[in-house]
Design an enzyme around this catalytic site. Structure first.
Site, mmCIF file in Angstrom:
data_model
loop_
_atom_site.group_PDB
_atom_site.id
_atom_site.type_symbol
_atom_site.label_atom_id
_atom_site.label_comp_id
_atom_site.label_asym_id
_atom_site.label_seq_id
_atom_site.Cartn_x
_atom_site.Cartn_y
_atom_site.Cartn_z
ATOM 1 N N ASP A 25 0.832 -1.206 0.000
ATOM 2 C CA ASP A 25 0.000 0.000 0.000
ATOM 3 C C ASP A 25 0.870 1.261 0.000
ATOM 4 O O ASP A 25 1.960 1.258 0.563
ATOM 5 C CB ASP A 25 -0.911 -0.023 1.238
ATOM 6 N N ASN A 27 1.325 3.430 -2.952
ATOM 7 C CA ASN A 27 1.840 3.895 -4.251
ATOM 8 C C ASN A 27 1.309 5.285 -4.603
ATOM 9 O O ASN A 27 2.056 6.151 -5.074
ATOM 10 C CB ASN A 27 1.412 2.947 -5.382
ATOM 11 N N TRP A 30 2.813 8.034 -2.455
ATOM 12 C CA TRP A 30 4.227 8.229 -2.842
ATOM 13 C C TRP A 30 4.303 9.161 -4.052
ATOM 14 O O TRP A 30 5.117 10.069 -4.096
ATOM 15 C CB TRP A 30 4.843 6.863 -3.165
ATOM 16 N N HIS A 42 2.508 3.501 -9.116
ATOM 17 C CA HIS A 42 2.394 2.059 -9.377
ATOM 18 C C HIS A 42 3.646 1.543 -10.107
ATOM 19 O O HIS A 42 4.102 0.438 -9.834
ATOM 20 C CB HIS A 42 1.133 1.753 -10.185
ATOM 21 N N SER A 70 -7.188 -5.933 -5.491
ATOM 22 C CA SER A 70 -8.278 -6.549 -4.720
ATOM 23 C C SER A 70 -9.579 -6.487 -5.510
ATOM 24 O O SER A 70 -9.701 -5.703 -6.469
ATOM 25 C CB SER A 70 -8.457 -5.828 -3.381
ATOM 26 N N SER A 71 -10.538 -7.298 -5.088
ATOM 27 C CA SER A 71 -11.826 -7.267 -5.788
ATOM 28 C C SER A 71 -12.499 -5.904 -5.623
ATOM 29 O O SER A 71 -13.373 -5.538 -6.392
ATOM 30 C CB SER A 71 -12.721 -8.415 -5.313
ATOM 31 N N TRP A 74 -11.662 -2.470 -8.340
ATOM 32 C CA TRP A 74 -12.397 -2.087 -9.563
ATOM 33 C C TRP A 74 -13.119 -0.761 -9.364
ATOM 34 O O TRP A 74 -13.489 -0.101 -10.322
ATOM 35 C CB TRP A 74 -13.452 -3.148 -9.913
ATOM 36 N N LEU A 136 11.505 -20.002 -4.741
ATOM 37 C CA LEU A 136 10.442 -19.186 -4.131
ATOM 38 C C LEU A 136 9.096 -19.452 -4.791
ATOM 39 O O LEU A 136 8.983 -19.425 -6.019
ATOM 40 C CB LEU A 136 10.804 -17.698 -4.266
ATOM 41 N N ARG A 193 2.056 -5.023 6.050
ATOM 42 C CA ARG A 193 1.291 -4.015 5.298
ATOM 43 C C ARG A 193 2.060 -2.712 5.346
ATOM 44 O O ARG A 193 2.371 -2.205 6.426
ATOM 45 C CB ARG A 193 -0.108 -3.809 5.879
ATOM 46 N N ARG A 199 -4.939 -2.459 8.670
ATOM 47 C CA ARG A 199 -6.113 -3.265 8.298
ATOM 48 C C ARG A 199 -5.665 -4.471 7.488
ATOM 49 O O ARG A 199 -4.611 -4.433 6.843
ATOM 50 C CB ARG A 199 -7.041 -2.445 7.376
ATOM 51 N N GLU A 212 1.556 -13.523 12.297
ATOM 52 C CA GLU A 212 2.027 -12.317 12.983
ATOM 53 C C GLU A 212 1.815 -11.120 12.052
ATOM 54 O O GLU A 212 2.180 -11.180 10.867
ATOM 55 C CB GLU A 212 3.524 -12.436 13.323
HETATM 56 C C1 FPP Z 1 -1.848 0.157 -3.475
HETATM 57 O O1 FPP Z 1 -1.399 1.493 -3.441
HETATM 58 C C2 FPP Z 1 -1.354 -0.527 -4.647
HETATM 59 C C3 FPP Z 1 -2.112 -1.117 -5.629
HETATM 60 C C4 FPP Z 1 -3.577 -1.178 -5.646
HETATM 61 C C5 FPP Z 1 -1.476 -1.743 -6.774
HETATM 62 C C6 FPP Z 1 -0.357 -2.635 -6.366
HETATM 63 C C7 FPP Z 1 0.415 -3.001 -7.531
HETATM 64 C C8 FPP Z 1 1.752 -2.907 -7.610
HETATM 65 C C9 FPP Z 1 2.648 -2.459 -6.549
HETATM 66 C C10 FPP Z 1 2.407 -3.379 -8.809
HETATM 67 C C11 FPP Z 1 2.915 -4.758 -8.562
HETATM 68 C C12 FPP Z 1 2.777 -5.511 -9.769
HETATM 69 C C13 FPP Z 1 2.809 -6.835 -9.893
HETATM 70 C C14 FPP Z 1 2.704 -7.424 -11.243
HETATM 71 C C15 FPP Z 1 2.909 -7.760 -8.734
HETATM 72 P P1 FPP Z 1 -2.507 2.639 -3.475
HETATM 73 O O2 FPP Z 1 -2.744 3.028 -4.884
HETATM 74 O O3 FPP Z 1 -3.726 2.188 -2.732
HETATM 75 O O4 FPP Z 1 -1.767 3.772 -2.693
HETATM 76 P P2 FPP Z 1 -2.467 4.906 -1.782
HETATM 77 O O5 FPP Z 1 -3.084 4.196 -0.611
HETATM 78 O O6 FPP Z 1 -1.299 5.759 -1.381
HETATM 79 O O7 FPP Z 1 -3.459 5.630 -2.632
#
Ligand code: FPP
Length: 255
Positions: A25, A27, A30, A42, A70-71, A74, A136, A193, A199, A212
């Protein structure tokens, strides 16, 4: 890359997690901090994912399960969803060969039927190319929800009851356990997380019963092998009791 934790933990005879699961979480935040679009976050998230996967390979971790979509995701703006889908396709295109060379087995959990044909094809190719790999075990959760997973487990069970192959009395936790995702892997030891929220967000809710839980404010694109070491050191200091008392565990350790 430093492997400080593995050596330290091993030398102290403390536990390394066998199965790590991560909610990646942060992206979007950031990117926002850098006045960049969320999609840039992302892309940076994919780089962090690569570092962590390689870190797990180097540390001999048996399984890593990542929550990629996640579901509920969308519900995001259509443009963000479609750019995430393209990112998954290009990431699979660019990473699978190298993962295969590192003996990584790739599997996807979740309802992949919702994805377009191109992505489903890439998913299928990645799974079949790496099916015999023993390194892995990398599981990527896409269009996944923990409640979906549990509900889904009941379908084959109900079918067997209807056919008379199982009776109602046979339905217990051990049986359900055989039908949820990742049933063939050791249960997750360490949940991580990033991004500051505390959460589970409908991730692996059945499988996390004794896991854990580790939460960090670090945003996913800033997470790396060092951060992984910090989480593993925290894990190694935890005493996992599985319902027993601390004294019982000490007796077992000394017995
Ligand atoms: C949550 O950050 C991230 C996502 C919903 C996408 C996660 C995907 C990647 C990190 C790419 C990985 C790719 C592969 C193929 C495994 P957010 O957008 O919810 O961030 P925010 O909470 O700061 O808005």
């Amino acid at each position: 890359m430093s492997l400080r934790s593995v050596d330290k933990i091993k030398s102290e005879h403390q536990n390394l997690p066998k199965h790590i699961v991560i909610v990646m979480d942060g992206n979007g935040r950031w990117a926002k901090k850098r006045f960049m679009p969320r999609t840039a976050g992302h892309h940076a998230g994919v780089k962090a994912t690569r570092k962590v996967v390689e870190g797990c390979v180097a540390r001999g971790i048996h399984a890593l399960t990542l929550f990629a979509f996640s579901s509920e995701n969308w519900r995001r703006p259509e443009q963000e969803v479609s750019s995430l889908m393209s990112l998954f396709v290009t990431t699979l295109q660019s990473e699978v060969k190298s993962l295969h060379e590192q003996d990584v087995r790739i599997r996807f959990i979740g309802d992949c039927t919702a994805f377009d044909e191109k992505l489903r094809e890439k998913i299928q190719q990645a799974e079949s190319l790496t099916i015999n790999n023993k390194g892995l075990q990398l599981n990527i959760a896409v269009n996944y929800g923990g409640r979906w997973d549990i509900a889904n487990a009941f379908k084959p069970i109900a079918e067997k009851i209807l056919k008379g192959e199982l009776s109602l009395e046979d339905v217990n936790a051990e049986l359900v356990n055989q039908y949820v995702s990742l049933a063939d892997l050791t249960e997750p030891d360490l949940f991580i997380r990033t991004g500051g929220e505390q959460r589970i967000s409908n991730f692996l809710i059945w499988q996390l019963a004794y896991t854990e839980l580790y939460f960090t404010d670090v945003l996913w694109p800033d997470f790396n092998a060092n951060e992984l070491d910090t989480a593993m050191e925290w894990y190694s200091s935890r005493q996992r009791r599985f319902g027993k008392t601390g004294e019982q565990l000490q007796d077992t350790n000394h017995g």
